[in-house]
Scaffold this active site. Structure first.
Site, PDB file in Angstrom:
ATOM      1  N   HIS A   1      32.484  20.154  -0.733  1.00 50.22           N
ATOM      2  CA  HIS A   1      33.210  20.364  -1.995  1.00 50.22           C
ATOM      3  C   HIS A   1      32.566  19.528  -3.091  1.00 50.22           C
ATOM      4  O   HIS A   1      32.934  18.372  -3.330  1.00 50.22           O
ATOM      5  CB  HIS A   1      34.692  19.991  -1.829  1.00 50.22           C
ATOM      6  CG  HIS A   1      35.531  20.353  -3.012  1.00 50.22           C
ATOM      7  ND1 HIS A   1      36.702  21.077  -2.917  1.00 50.22           N
ATOM      8  CD2 HIS A   1      35.379  20.112  -4.336  1.00 50.22           C
ATOM      9  CE1 HIS A   1      37.223  21.255  -4.118  1.00 50.22           C
ATOM     10  NE2 HIS A   1      36.436  20.667  -5.002  1.00 50.22           N
TER      11      HIS A   1
ATOM     12  N   HIS B   1      30.747  20.203  -7.092  1.00 49.59           N
ATOM     13  CA  HIS B   1      30.486  21.189  -8.152  1.00 49.59           C
ATOM     14  C   HIS B   1      29.101  20.975  -8.751  1.00 49.59           C
ATOM     15  O   HIS B   1      28.667  19.845  -8.955  1.00 49.59           O
ATOM     16  CB  HIS B   1      31.556  21.101  -9.235  1.00 49.59           C
ATOM     17  CG  HIS B   1      32.914  21.494  -8.745  1.00 49.59           C
ATOM     18  ND1 HIS B   1      33.413  22.766  -8.897  1.00 49.59           N
ATOM     19  CD2 HIS B   1      33.866  20.796  -8.067  1.00 49.59           C
ATOM     20  CE1 HIS B   1      34.623  22.827  -8.353  1.00 49.59           C
ATOM     21  NE2 HIS B   1      34.927  21.645  -7.838  1.00 49.59           N
TER      22      HIS B   1
ATOM     23  N   ASP C   1      32.640  30.263  -7.783  1.00 46.86           N
ATOM     24  CA  ASP C   1      34.080  30.130  -8.021  1.00 46.86           C
ATOM     25  C   ASP C   1      34.511  30.684  -9.375  1.00 46.86           C
ATOM     26  O   ASP C   1      33.756  30.698 -10.345  1.00 46.86           O
ATOM     27  CB  ASP C   1      34.569  28.695  -7.808  1.00 46.86           C
ATOM     28  CG  ASP C   1      34.376  27.793  -9.011  1.00 46.86           C
ATOM     29  OD1 ASP C   1      33.391  27.996  -9.758  1.00 46.86           O
ATOM     30  OD2 ASP C   1      35.201  26.882  -9.198  1.00 46.86           O
TER      31      ASP C   1
ATOM     32  N   GLY D   1      39.478  25.106 -11.685  1.00 50.68           N
ATOM     33  CA  GLY D   1      40.165  24.968 -12.966  1.00 50.68           C
ATOM     34  C   GLY D   1      41.607  24.547 -12.785  1.00 50.68           C
ATOM     35  O   GLY D   1      42.046  24.251 -11.680  1.00 50.68           O
TER      36      GLY D   1
ATOM     37  N   HIS E   1      40.501  26.160  -4.522  1.00 48.48           N
ATOM     38  CA  HIS E   1      41.215  24.904  -4.774  1.00 48.48           C
ATOM     39  C   HIS E   1      42.704  25.239  -4.747  1.00 48.48           C
ATOM     40  O   HIS E   1      43.105  26.279  -5.278  1.00 48.48           O
ATOM     41  CB  HIS E   1      40.924  24.382  -6.179  1.00 48.48           C
ATOM     42  CG  HIS E   1      39.554  23.824  -6.401  1.00 48.48           C
ATOM     43  ND1 HIS E   1      38.414  24.546  -6.202  1.00 48.48           N
ATOM     44  CD2 HIS E   1      39.157  22.600  -6.836  1.00 48.48           C
ATOM     45  CE1 HIS E   1      37.366  23.780  -6.512  1.00 48.48           C
ATOM     46  NE2 HIS E   1      37.792  22.595  -6.896  1.00 48.48           N
TER      47      HIS E   1
ATOM     48  N   GLU F   1      46.186  20.714  -5.866  1.00 44.11           N
ATOM     49  CA  GLU F   1      45.594  19.484  -6.416  1.00 44.11           C
ATOM     50  C   GLU F   1      46.546  18.895  -7.455  1.00 44.11           C
ATOM     51  O   GLU F   1      46.835  17.704  -7.429  1.00 44.11           O
ATOM     52  CB  GLU F   1      44.230  19.825  -7.054  1.00 44.11           C
ATOM     53  CG  GLU F   1      43.506  18.631  -7.672  1.00 44.11           C
ATOM     54  CD  GLU F   1      42.187  19.035  -8.351  1.00 44.11           C
ATOM     55  OE1 GLU F   1      41.934  20.250  -8.490  1.00 44.11           O
ATOM     56  OE2 GLU F   1      41.428  18.134  -8.731  1.00 44.11           O
TER      57      GLU F   1
HETATM   58 ZN   LIG Z   1      36.664  20.801  -7.073  1.00 43.90          ZN
END
Ligand SMILES: [Zn+2]
Length: 349
Positions: A23, A25, A145, A179, A206, A209
Site C-alpha cells: 500500500h 501511492h 485506483d 480519496g 481503501h 480510514e
Molecule cells: Zn492509501
C-alpha cells in the site's frame, strides 16, 4: 506475532529484511528531492522548491488539508517524462529499503485528465518498471485506483484504462479506490469494480480510514474487496474483525499515515493490536511515506514496538505481506525463503 520479547536492534534487522510493500501511492511516494525537481520544472505551481520549505508544506492540519496538498503535487506530474522519472525514483527508494516486491497504487485519471496521452502514460510506467527490475532488482506491479473525490467520471475513466486490452499495462494486477470517504459512499463504485474483477483484476479499495466499519462492510460486500486499505475502524466492530480473520482478508495497515491524517489520535491508540489479537492478517505499509515523514522500515519499527515483536515476529509481518500480495506462488515461495534465510542468519550465534 505472539512473541513479547523486545528485539535487540529492530532498526538494523528491519533495514536488511527483504520486504513486500502493498500500500504505497505513486505520487505520494515522491521524495522532497523529486518534488523540488518537479516544482522547479513547473514554476507556476504553488509547491515550494526548497526541501526545507517542503517539510513545512507537508505538515497537515487534517485529512482535507492532506488531500489538498497531495493534489498540488499531482499537479506537478504533467508529461510522460515526469511520470517515468517519478516511477523510477520511487523504485530506487523502495530498493534501498530492501523492498523486493511492491504494488504501487497509481491514479491514471489524474494524469490523463491533465492531457497526458494515455498510451504515453502506460509506456512511461512500464518502461520505469522494467528498468527498476533490471537495475534495482525490485519487482513493481500496479494498482489503478479511482480518486473518489473526482466522482463517477473518474471511475469510468479508470475502469476503461484498466480493462481496455489495448491500453492495460502488463504490470497491472489490481483495482482500487482512494480519496476521501466522507460523502463518497462506496456502493456507487460497484459497477466499475465488477468490470475490473471480470477483467481479472484484484479488488483492493481503501475503506474505514476516516469512516466507520460500515464502509469496510460495503467494500467487502459491494466491491468484493480481497484486501482492505487501512480498515482502521474495523476495530470498532468485533463481528467485522472475526469476518476478516475467518476469510483471510488482509488489512493494509499504515500506522504513521493514520496519525498524519488524524484518522487515529496517537500511535499508542492505533488499533493494530486489536487486529493482531483478533487473528486478522496484518500487513505493514507506508502509504505516502515522504509526505508523512516516514518510510516502510520506520513503519515496521513502529509496528514492532506496538505489537512487542522480536526479530521472528517482525519477519512474520514481512511474510504476511508476501502472503497477502498478488505475486504468483513461485514468487511468494522465493521471497518467503529469502525472508527466512535472512532471519536465521541474523539470529545465528
Ligand atoms: Zn492509501
Amino acid at each position: 506475532m505472539t512473541d513479547q520479547r523486545a528485539p535487540r536492534d529492530p532498526h538494523a534487522f528491519i533495514a536488511g529484511l527483504p520486504k513486500a510493500e502493498l500500500h504505497v501511492h505513486h505520487v505520494g511516494s515522491a521524495s522532497p528531492r523529486i518534488v523540488s525537481e518537479l516544482a522547479a520544472r513547473h514554476p507556476d505551481s504553488k509547491v515550494p522548491t526548497d526541501p526545507e520549505a517542503l517539510a513545512d508544506y507537508f505538515t497537515f492540519t487534517d485529512f482535507a488539508h492532506f488531500i489538498e496538498v497531495y493534489l498540488s503535487v499531482v499537479d506537478l506530474i504533467r508529461t510522460p517524462e515526469d511520470v517515468r522519472l517519478l516511477t523510477y525514483e520511487v523504485a530506487r527508494d523502495l530498493a534501498r529499503q530492501q523492498v523486493r516486491y511492491a504494488e504501487l497504487t497509481i491514479t491514471p485519471f489524474s494524469s490523463t485528465r491533465r492531457g497526458i496521452d494515455e498510451r504515453a502514460f502506460m509506456d512511461a510506467i512500464e518502461d520505469a518498471r522494467k528498468a527498476a527490475e533490471a537495475e534495482f532488482g525490485t519487482v513493481l506491479r500496479w494498482c489503478f485506483d479511482i480518486p473518489g473525490e473526482a466522482g463517477l467520471e473518474s471511475a469510468e475513466e479508470t475502469a476503461r484504462l484498466a480493462t481496455d486490452d489495448r491500453l492495460r499495462p502488463e504490470g497491472l494486477v489490481s483495482f482500487g479506490l482512494g480519496g476521501p470517504e466522507i460523502g463518497v459512499p462506496r456502493p456507487q463504485f460497484k459497477p466499475f469494480f465488477d468490470r475490473a474483477i471480470a477483467a481479472g483484476l484484484h479488488s483492493v479499495p481503501h475503506a474505514g480510514e476516516t469512516t466507520g466499519p460500515e464502509t469496510v462492510w460495503a467494500a467487502l460486500t459491494e466491491l468484493r474487496a480481497e484486501r482492505i486499505g487501512h480498515g482502521t475502524s474495523s476495530a470498532q466492530d468485533p463481528k467485522l474483525l472475526a469476518h476478516l480473520a475467518e476469510h483471510r482478508i488482509p488489512l493494509e495497515v499504515c500506522p504513521t499515515s493514520n496519525i498524519a491524517t488524524r484518522a487515529v489520535r496517537t500511535l499508542d491508540e492505533h488499533p493494530i493490536r486489536e487486529f493482531a489479537r483478533a487473528g486478522v492478517l496484518v500487513t505493514i505499509n507506508s502509504d505516502d511515506p515522504p509526505m508523512f515523514g516516514t518510510d516502510l522500515n520506520n513503519e515496521y519499527a513502529v509496528a514492532a514496538r506496538l505489537l512487542g515483536l522480536d526479530e521472528r515476529g517482525i519477519a512474520e509481518l514481512a511474510t504476511n505481506a508476501v502472503r497477502a500480495s498478488f505475486l504468483d506462488e513461485a514468487g511468494k515461495a522465493r521471497l518467503t525463503q529469502e525472508i527466512d534465510a535472512y532471519t536465521e542468519a541474523w539470529l545465528a550465534p
